[in-house]
Motif scaffolding. Structure first.
Motif, PDB file in Angstrom:
ATOM      1  N   THR A 279      -9.846  -3.492   8.060  1.00 32.97           N
ATOM      2  CA  THR A 279     -10.098  -2.098   7.257  1.00 32.97           C
ATOM      3  C   THR A 279     -11.271  -1.413   7.739  1.00 32.97           C
TER       4      THR A 279
ATOM      5  N   TYR B  19       1.122  -1.224  -0.045  1.00 30.82           N
ATOM      6  CA  TYR B  19       0.043  -0.129   0.104  1.00 30.82           C
ATOM      7  C   TYR B  19       1.133   1.454  -0.416  1.00 30.82           C
TER       8      TYR B  19
ATOM      9  N   ARG C  72      -5.654   0.674  -1.395  1.00 26.41           N
ATOM     10  CA  ARG C  72      -4.731  -0.748  -1.879  1.00 26.41           C
ATOM     11  C   ARG C  72      -5.097  -0.610   0.216  1.00 26.41           C
TER      12      ARG C  72
ATOM     13  N   SER D 288      -8.048  -1.287   1.542  1.00 22.20           N
ATOM     14  CA  SER D 288      -8.431  -3.396   0.875  1.00 22.20           C
ATOM     15  C   SER D 288      -9.696  -2.950  -0.302  1.00 22.20           C
TER      16      SER D 288
END
Length: 160
Positions: free
Chosen positions: A125, A52, A71, A74
């Motif tokens: 996330t 990321y 990224r 996700s």
């Protein structure tokens, strides 16, 4: 108008947020943490960093680490285009760049209209979500930048 004038004109109990797009969804971050918004520029890759982290840029003589918001959250990866922007934010007195699909506007969001983050996605996330708010335009997901950039992996890379 000064920054204090604009804060004085805000409705009581509201905050300003910069909205941006990622994967056809609207996200928002606290405007007080945003330093500037840049058009996409050359990003120099750094070997051995998490996927990321896109690399680094030179911002008027300062080296700034740039992360891919897709990224990190996700989301499906895509190539940047003309609308893509790097949002320079200040976290713990350090400038960090976040690559987003596009930047929309600064909006006022009343604190009372922010709902807690729903229990969706994975814990990895969902912990980055501060809350959500809805309007006629749809849902806006508020991102907690301190959590987005707080894990051990990221902390060790802040010195790039």
């Amino acid at each position: 108008m000064t920054a204090s004038d604009s804060r004085a004109s805000q409705p009581v109990g509201s905050s300003s947020y910069v909205t941006f797009s990622l994967a056809d969804e609207t996200y928002a971050i606290d405007v007080l943490q945003v330093q500037e918004v840049l058009k996409l520029t050359e990003i120099a890759p750094v070997p051995g960093v998490p996927d990321y982290i896109l690399g680094i840029i030179n911002l008027r003589g300062d080296v700034v680490t740039v992360i891919d918001a897709r990224r990190r959250l996700s989301l499906p990866v895509r190539e940047p285009d003309e609308a893509s922007r790097i949002v320079i934010i200040d976290v713990d007195n350090q400038n960090i760049g976040i690559l987003v699909d596009s930047v929309a506007e600064v909006v006022q969001i009343p604190a009372a209209s922010i709902d807690p983050a729903p229990a969706v996605g994975n814990d990895q996330t969902s912990r980055f979500i501060l809350g959500v708010t809805s309007s006629d335009d749809g849902l806006t997901i508020l991102i907690d930048l301190n959590k987005l950039l707080s894990d051990e992996e990221w902390a060790s890379l802040r010195e790039l």
